[in-house]
Design an enzyme around this catalytic site. Sequence first.
Site, PDB file in Angstrom:
ATOM      1  N   ASP A 135      -9.038  14.806 -47.104  1.00 12.50           N
ATOM      2  CA  ASP A 135      -8.986  13.136 -47.219  1.00 12.50           C
ATOM      3  C   ASP A 135      -9.701  13.229 -48.528  1.00 12.50           C
ATOM      4  OD1 ASP A 135      -9.090  10.400 -47.251  1.00 12.50           O
ATOM      5  OD2 ASP A 135      -9.564  10.223 -45.027  1.00 12.50           O
TER       6      ASP A 135
HETATM    7  C1  BGC Z   1      -8.516   7.343 -46.598  1.00 11.46           C
HETATM    8  C2  BGC Z   1      -7.144   7.974 -45.929  1.00 11.46           C
HETATM    9  C3  BGC Z   1      -6.180   7.916 -47.182  1.00 11.46           C
HETATM   10  C4  BGC Z   1      -6.682   8.138 -48.436  1.00 11.46           C
HETATM   11  C5  BGC Z   1      -5.604   7.737 -49.592  1.00 11.46           C
HETATM   12  C6  BGC Z   1      -9.098   7.643 -47.867  1.00 11.46           C
HETATM   13  O1  BGC Z   1      -9.981   6.906 -48.068  1.00 11.46           O
HETATM   14  O2  BGC Z   1      -9.555   7.621 -45.291  1.00 11.46           O
HETATM   15  O3  BGC Z   1      -6.822   7.411 -44.738  1.00 11.46           O
HETATM   16  O4  BGC Z   1      -4.909   8.193 -46.630  1.00 11.46           O
HETATM   17  O5  BGC Z   1      -8.097   7.476 -48.574  1.00 11.46           O
HETATM   18  O6  BGC Z   1      -5.692   6.759 -49.825  1.00 11.46           O
END
Ligand code: BGC
Length: 783
Positions: free
Chosen positions: A309
Amino acid sequence: MPTSITPSEQEVIVKPRRQPSLNTRSVQITLQLFLAAVIAPLTFSQTPASAPPDDSAVHQRADALLKAMTLEEKIGQLSQLFDFGKSKAIDDAVAKGQLGSLLFVTDPAEINRLQHLAVEKTRLHIPLIFGFDVIHGFRTIFPVPIAMAASWDPSVAVKAQTIAAKEARSVGIDWAFGPMLDIARDPRWGRIVEGAGEDPYLGSAMAAAQVRGFQGDYIGAPDHILACMKHFAGYGAAIGGRDYDEAYIPETLMQNVYLKPFHAAVKAGIGSAMSAYLDLNDVPATGNRWLLHDVLREDWKFTGFVVSDANSVKSLQTHGYAKDVYEAGLDAFKAGVNMEMALNFTAYSKSLATAVERGQITAQQIEDAARPILQMKIRLGLFEHSYVDEARAHEVLATPEHRTAARLAAQRTAVLLRNENNLLPLKKDAYKKIAVIGPLADSQMDTIGSWTFQQDLAQTVTVLGGLRNKLGAQAELSYAQGVQIQRKFPSMFDAIFHLKKQVVWTAQQAKEEMAKAVTLTKDSDLTILVVGEAQNMSGEAASRDSLDLPGQEEKLIESVAATGKPVVLVLFNGRPLNIKWAAEHIPAILDAWYPGTQGGNAVANLLFGDAVPGGKLPITWPRNVGQVPIYYAHNTTQAPQNQGKRYWGEESTPLYPFGYGLSYSKFAFSNLKLSRGEIKPGESIDVSVDVENTGATSADEVAQLYIHQQYGSTSRPVRELKGFERLTLAAHEKKTVHFSLGNDELTYWSTATKGWVEEAAVFDVWAGGDSNASLHANFNITK
Ligand code: BGC
């Protein structure tokens, strides 16, 4: 189709089939000569996009590339950065082959420009893979994922994500950061809106459906994109419902609940996974080798790749797990994170080469990490079709067909919570003056919900707009916002959404607006109230310490109801809210969730009977926040007869049970039959039940099957969903629904035996329209 490689096909290995416009042809020819020497014996059949690629050809091609790649080039494939606009640093990194992927670029021209840099400037012409959060639509926005689960119809999710994939791919996005498969049993957690709710069985069905929608029949299918299951795993159990906080999940819940939808996605062929932010049982998920290797790769045989993530690799240091960024990179890598997603720079770019030099990891490990990423790029056809047709996007985005699909989805996802004296459906000619009241009644942004970045707001139909479309001159509509709602602490997404800051009313204005709402109500034959949470109140970093309606909405409902006029309440929400008062005093309540681009038209159709609600709750609806976490599949406990009397001040049963939802018709379940009374482990039993529409309206019912293992090596939940089917039945029509209970349904992870078991026991079976179903039978498993 040729079966052996020709010289021109050999080029495909290293450069795009469609020629880029930048003129670097001579460089390519030199490289081709070099590469032809390295990969000369390779044979593979070039796969047209309309057929699944041949696995061994994909493997050979990736291996040939890896053989030709330097260590730095391989490490480059393991880094992914956010790109929020043109940046020299990113351009340089792409041109030097230091990045394998970018996320958040959505303009096809910019995607092509960046792809040119990757394909033309890098030695081996390896294309970038472009990722994006395609969560519930791209330009055409579908109901939020929790709403899709409320349809209890996986085909809704297949269709929605098929369209989302097509739209995303049309601008050059190859990879969706979805589906989100986190089971959530605590509605304080804002991201409950992004998943399928509390149940592993329903969650697994929605998981497989979304994989199918995003990826199509196979990875690389035309107009489809790679899916990414997230957040692996346990993120939904954040303690206190506080986003990003740690979770302590016992093995039994991990295996039997939280991991189930992820396993279903792997079985459905998902190609990538995202490691979660959370600290799981004291080992952060992004550094958790048990999760990312033992479970994912060893047990489940996952062959795709894992992306972290955002910044979650560097966060291993923040968690107090890794000593510094260097160690954080190493920990995540060793745990099994193939690609690191980061904002400015990746820990991988700082750690991995040095770690190989120091002998902390091997060059072979780097190669093994890069391999599935390259394989996925090959499968997606990015080497042949590196560039997107910029003109085509306009033909694909938000077509009338896509908008129709979004409206149908919104109609299938709404849940009718209350309908006293059949106030709904409304008769079109019965109301001459209708007041439409509430802060969400005419807000386009709040109609589509969170996690949308590419929507066309102008196309979004609010409830007020939908009612206007439906009623035209037939009724006079008046509108008042009534109250304002806002977060106390702003959302980090407001800036990304370019949300205008709300000008907060003065006390006097607030009084006048509330008074206006009441006056309009008094002056009308009917009031449609649209309240709930604004879109930025659920989603990431949107946890709550309360489930109460925000701001003065409760007062608005009570003031409007006090006029004595008929009131219909429409809820916009990503989590269950405290609507206890409304549930006793407002005759009709329709939960529309965040219904998407066509939400207003869908709500109007539902309210006026041009569509019939048939959705069911994918979560237990508590009476108030003090009850959470609350879920139907709890264990049998001491004094089960007093299950509803656990608190001295409030019933401990939910306001609405899991699986609940009303219709404009009525249904009767009867004739629950089991094909056998006794089976051996591994055998199956057929269950059938008759479902009859006893009303005069064609409508949908969801037949639900629950079981309970009465005893075993561990205690088991009082009920577990093990089958469901959404049916459309004509007035007075009866159908027999069939389910099968076999090894998949009857096996569970036993903490006593540390393994999957199917045990000799008596099993209860219930069938009905919600998790309180009373039609009962039982059978035995004997050894
Ligand atoms: C989130 C993810 C997301 C990623 C990219 C993160 O803050 O937890 O779910 O895919 O950002 O945007």
